[in-house]
Write a protein that holds these residues in place. Structure first.
Motif, mmCIF file in Angstrom:
data_model
loop_
_atom_site.group_PDB
_atom_site.id
_atom_site.type_symbol
_atom_site.label_atom_id
_atom_site.label_comp_id
_atom_site.label_asym_id
_atom_site.label_seq_id
_atom_site.Cartn_x
_atom_site.Cartn_y
_atom_site.Cartn_z
ATOM 1 N N PHE A 49 0.844 -1.189 0.000
ATOM 2 C CA PHE A 49 0.000 0.000 0.000
ATOM 3 C C PHE A 49 0.882 1.243 0.000
ATOM 4 N N HIS A 50 0.252 2.368 -0.282
ATOM 5 C CA HIS A 50 0.964 3.639 -0.294
ATOM 6 C C HIS A 50 0.695 4.374 1.011
ATOM 7 N N LEU A 51 1.759 4.735 1.696
ATOM 8 C CA LEU A 51 1.636 5.454 2.952
ATOM 9 C C LEU A 51 1.273 6.915 2.672
ATOM 10 N N GLU A 52 0.252 7.397 3.367
ATOM 11 C CA GLU A 52 -0.155 8.785 3.200
ATOM 12 C C GLU A 52 0.949 9.727 3.693
ATOM 13 N N GLU A 53 1.058 10.889 3.078
ATOM 14 C CA GLU A 53 2.137 11.815 3.423
ATOM 15 C C GLU A 53 2.100 12.236 4.880
ATOM 16 N N TRP A 54 0.905 12.429 5.428
ATOM 17 C CA TRP A 54 0.831 12.807 6.835
ATOM 18 C C TRP A 54 1.409 11.717 7.734
#
Length: 389
Positions: free
Chosen positions: A290-295
């Motif tokens: 998955f892609h980790l959110e920037e926050w």
């Protein structure tokens, strides 16, 4: 509890040493073996006669194998011949243990080749106890298991905590309370074992500020909140994990839980693509990363403490996105970042602090103790010199 480090070892003493060298023949990561070497050297140098026990795989799913390769590795690292005897709970094994010479170490057969080991069978524990007069319990990676060779055996012999067990508890003690750090705390959960949800998610959402789920933990959360997950891995106990997840999500006071907007999925041929979580995962496809959110990346970068228990994606299949985002946000070797467990340590490129325990570390972080520690603390067997002679 008795500590092996405080016992004066005399020549001829007969020891069972219960290690936790759950490492495959490739010896990709040897931390679980190396952590026992100092105590074994000390026992051998003092003239003790050591019957070494360990496990690998499971008789229940056919993955248990013989351990000659471990005997070879121990021999090379200890600088002395370590022989392998393929049985551990039979009369021939008892006779072989009785023939040990001062300073000799023999690795006995994989305890997991006997299906009774994982059931904590009392008869098997009694048979293992006949290999010596005292037992040293190492192998922190199995400290949460109430198995015959590490808890059951303490019903029959005076027990001592090996240095490997003590070191791990000392390493983990400061990590029990994640919250309170000025810049916050983050726990990453991955892998497929049910305990990552039933122990990890349940407890780390109480003591850490942010939890980033991956693997079966993330898949279970997505399924519980109503997203289609296709053929994604949900672990060996999906109903129990789902029940734990529902209870965690319903709590008003808990850590923030990161949920990605996009996941990487793999199809029947192994081809991957990125899809929005809202679109769901089609049948025949599975979440692999998955892609980790920037926050969340910012939170990991700024955190005073980061705990990684399990790889968040299928790392060995080339799915490195989430893991790279987490570790890339931390300085190499950062002492405030800790990896837990054999697979995590073997798969992720990390040179900083790491624990040999996965499930055992989660149990210790949750409860401040483990099954083996409790058994050692209650062990009251008196010293003898003629048990199984």
């Amino acid at each position: 509890m008795r500590l092996l480090s405080e016992h004066t070892v005399l020549p001829g003493e007969r020891w069972v040493y219960s290690a936790g060298c759950n490492v495959g023949p490739a010896l990709t990561d040897t931390d679980r073996i190396d952590t026992e070497l100092d105590d074994l050297r000390r026992l051998a140098a003092a003239g003790a006669r050591v019957a070494l026990l360990s496990h690998q795989g499971s008789a229940k799913d056919g993955t248990a194998r013989h351990l000659e390769y471990l005997a070879d590795y121990f021999g090379k690292r200890l600088g002395q011949k370590v022989l392998y005897f393929p049985e551990c709970a039979t009369d021939p094994a008892r006779r072989r243990a009785a023939q040990l010479r001062d300073g000799e170490i023999v690795l006995f057969g994989n305890v997991r080749l006997d299906a009774r080991e994982e059931d904590g069978d009392r008869e098997l524990a009694a048979a293992l106890a006949r290999l010596g007069d005292r037992v040293a319990i190492g192998g922190f990676s199995k400290a949460h298991r109430r198995h015959a060779s590490n808890v059951g055996i303490l019903d029959f012999l005076p027990g001592y905590a090996a240095a490997s067990l003590v070191r791990e508890t000392e390493l983990l003690r400061p990590w029990r309370a994640g919250r309170g750090a000025a810049t916050g705390s983050v726990a990453v959960l991955g892998g497929v074992k049910p305990e990552k949800t039933t122990v990890g998610l349940e407890n780390l959402t109480r003591t850490y500020d942010l939890v980033i789920p991956g693997g079966a933990v993330l898949n279970t959360i997505l399924a519980v909140i109503g997203h289609a997950v296709g053929d994604s891995e949900l672990g060996a106990d999906p109903e129990r994990c789902a029940a734990t997840t529902r209870a965690v999500l319903a709590r008003s006071h808990r850590a923030r839980i990161h949920l990605p907007r996009t996941v990487v999925i793999a199809g029947p041929t192994g081809a991957t693509r990125t899809v929005p979580v809202e679109d769901g995962v089609p049948d025949g496809w599975a979440v692999v990363d998955f892609h980790l959110e920037e926050w969340a990346v910012d939170a990991v970068r700024q955190a005073g403490r980061v705990l990684v228990a399990g790889t968040p994606g299928r790392h060995t299949e080339g799915n490195h996105r989430a893991a790279a985002a987490v570790l890339g946000a931390r300085a190499p070797g950062d002492p405030a970042t800790l990896l837990l467990g054999g697979d995590t340590v073997a798969e992720l490129p990390w040179t900083g602090p790491r624990s040999t325990g996965g499930g055992s570390a989660l149990h210790y972080l949750a409860d401040g103790t483990c099954a083996v520690i409790e058994a050692l603390e209650s062990n009251r067997h008196e010293e003898t010199s003629d048990h199984a002679a």
